[in-house]
Design a protein around this motif. Structure first.
Motif, mmCIF file in Angstrom:
data_model
loop_
_atom_site.group_PDB
_atom_site.id
_atom_site.type_symbol
_atom_site.label_atom_id
_atom_site.label_comp_id
_atom_site.label_asym_id
_atom_site.label_seq_id
_atom_site.Cartn_x
_atom_site.Cartn_y
_atom_site.Cartn_z
ATOM 1 N N GLU A 45 0.825 -1.212 0.000
ATOM 2 C CA GLU A 45 0.000 0.000 0.000
ATOM 3 C C GLU A 45 0.861 1.265 0.000
ATOM 4 O O GLU A 45 0.623 2.196 -0.763
ATOM 5 C CB GLU A 45 -0.866 -0.002 1.268
ATOM 6 C CG GLU A 45 -2.328 0.198 0.964
ATOM 7 C CD GLU A 45 -3.144 0.125 2.245
ATOM 8 O OE1 GLU A 45 -3.142 -0.958 2.867
ATOM 9 O OE2 GLU A 45 -3.762 1.144 2.609
ATOM 10 N N ASP A 49 1.445 4.184 -3.307
ATOM 11 C CA ASP A 49 0.692 5.433 -3.142
ATOM 12 C C ASP A 49 1.635 6.575 -2.727
ATOM 13 O O ASP A 49 1.595 7.054 -1.592
ATOM 14 C CB ASP A 49 -0.398 5.210 -2.082
ATOM 15 C CG ASP A 49 -1.278 6.437 -1.881
ATOM 16 O OD1 ASP A 49 -1.080 7.451 -2.588
ATOM 17 O OD2 ASP A 49 -2.164 6.381 -1.000
ATOM 18 N N THR A 52 0.268 9.796 -0.886
ATOM 19 C CA THR A 52 0.035 9.751 0.563
ATOM 20 C C THR A 52 1.318 9.481 1.334
ATOM 21 O O THR A 52 1.529 10.028 2.413
ATOM 22 C CB THR A 52 -0.991 8.631 0.898
ATOM 23 O OG1 THR A 52 -2.146 8.832 0.089
ATOM 24 C CG2 THR A 52 -1.383 8.658 2.375
#
Ligand code: HEM
Length: 400
Positions: A45, A49, A52
């Motif tokens: 994750e 990303d 973020t």
């Protein structure tokens, strides 16, 4: 306890080699001020990303712990840069590492490996790191970059000065501690910068067919890279181009010593060498951790992480996450697929991966040819690098 820990004196910092870790996949550590992320799906994750989970970790480091910009700049340090600038910088050098360019290096890598092993044989003793695992990748990257490989004792001194400190990874150290650590790394950093700046200036006057000339000539959005960016990019390539590959070679031989049945298998079937290299990257991940910072509040695993926090993404433990890898503490080159995170994942995926894999494959093939058995010398100690961010051996004496 894993076989590696039982056989060799593994420092406590390399906690992921000491057996299964229990505890949550995401954990805030008040003592250090860091969010440690240990799990495989959580790392997927993070690495997928970048909006973020920014690579710019300086932005969340307390200003009083940072050196002034005149003293130190990470401008052009591609691993610290987010999109869109990241993509522009990456394009500059990605063509230097295509499969074809790297495959063409094969004869030179084989020649160097034989030369280094011949020299060791003449000396009558064989310590894998000094005699092969260090000089091979450093000569290859020096030749690619276009700096004299005969200066490699200097590169080693600088790399040791930058990485071989038993520092704790923390955001909460005192200003004094931070200054002391900074000063310890500044000397090698400044020397390396001055060295590469001199070579870059020479290449501006007399370009050649090497990576440094490509960096000084390259244009991003129609403009040449500023000098400090060229130098920082060159520092990264010189360091990233050899330290981790040195560890990959040492770790692979160590694994084949600790798991002799796997050594027999790869001897019997050399086509499994690439799988041995991949499993070595999973089992003893050279680059153990990556830093990231949150740009907004986010959920990760069972945790809610506020904005502007520093994360330590542990590649080494994600590569042993039982949710992803069955029997993770077993060295098993038969894993297929083996989606380890040894080279990272996503937009920052290691640019040098094809080169590191090629060096690993050729070196191991030649070692298997030249050594009837690859075995550590029981009379001499194996030494690990006592750093929490690197997994590798510093000394690996082998029986000739
Ligand atoms: C990036 C590991 C060899 C050049 C990375 C990253 C990892 C890694 C984990 C991701 C960093 C991040 O996401 O923040 C390794 C390992 C190697 C190796 C384990 C050897 C076994 C090399 C070599 C070179 C190289 C041989 C160059 C010749 C780079 C560069 C990046 C990078 C330039 C930055 C890419 C980017 O930010 O877009 N490496 N590396 N690496 N590596 Fe490697």
């Amino acid at each position: 306890m894993s076989d590696i820990v039982e056989r060799y004196d593994v420092p406590k910092q390399l906690f992921w080699l000491h057996g299964p870790r229990s505890g949550p996949a995401v954990e805030y550590e008040a003592r250090t001020g860091l969010w440690n992320v240990y799990g495989y799906p959580e790392l997927i994750e993070i690495l997928g990303d970048p909006a973020t989970f920014s690579s710019d970790t300086m932005r969340v480091t307390p200003k009083e712990l940072l050196p002034s910009e005149d003293e130190f700049s990470l401008q052009g340090f591609i691993t610290q840069i987010d999109p869109p600038e990241h993509g522009r910088l990456r394009k500059l050098v990605s063509s230097a590492f295509t499969r074809k360019v790297v495959a063409d290096l094969e004869p030179r890598i084989a020649e160097l490996t034989h030369e280094l092993l011949d020299a060791a044989r003449e000396r009558g003793r064989f310590e894998l790191v000094t005699d092969l695992a260090y000089p091979l990748p450093v000569i290859v990257i020096a030749e690619l970059l276009g700096v004299p490989s005969s200066d490699r004792a200097l590169f080693k001194e600088w790399a040791d000065g930058l990485f071989e400190r038993d520092a704790e990874i923390s955001l909460k150290q005192s200003v004094e501690q931070s200054k002391a650590e900074f000063e310890a790394t500044m000397k090698p950093w400044n020397e390396m910068s001055a060295y590469l700046a001199a070579h870059a200036a020479e290449r501006r006057r007399h370009p050649r067919a090497d990576l440094l000339s490509r960096l000084v000539e390259a244009k991003v959005d129609g403009e040449r890279l500023p000098d400090d960016q060229v130098v920082n990019f060159a520092i990264l390539l010189l360091l990233a181009g050899h330290i981790t590959t040195t560890m990959l070679l040492g770790n692979t031989v160590l694994c084949l010593d600790a798991f002799p049945e796997q050594q027999d298998k790869v001897r019997a079937d050399r086509s499994s060498i690439p799988a041995v290299i991949e499993e070595s990257l999973r089992f003893m991940t050279p680059f153990a951790l990556l830093g990231r910072s949150t740009t907004r509040e986010t959920r990760l695993g069972d945790a809610t992480i506020p904005a502007d926090q520093m994360l330590v993404a542990w590649l080494s433990t994600a590569n042993r996450d039982p949710r992803q890898f069955a029997d993770p503490d077993l060295f098993d080159p038969g894993r297929d697929p083996n989606p380890h995170l040894g080279f990272g994942r996503g937009i920052h995926f290691c640019l040098g991966a094809p080169l590191a894999r090629l060096e690993g494959r050729i070196a191991l093939d030649i070692l298997l040819d030249r050594f009837a058995t690859l075995r550590t010398d029981p009379e001499e100690a194996v030494q690990f690098i006592p750093s929490p961010s690197l997994t590798g051996v510093r000394r690996l004496p082998l029986i000739q």
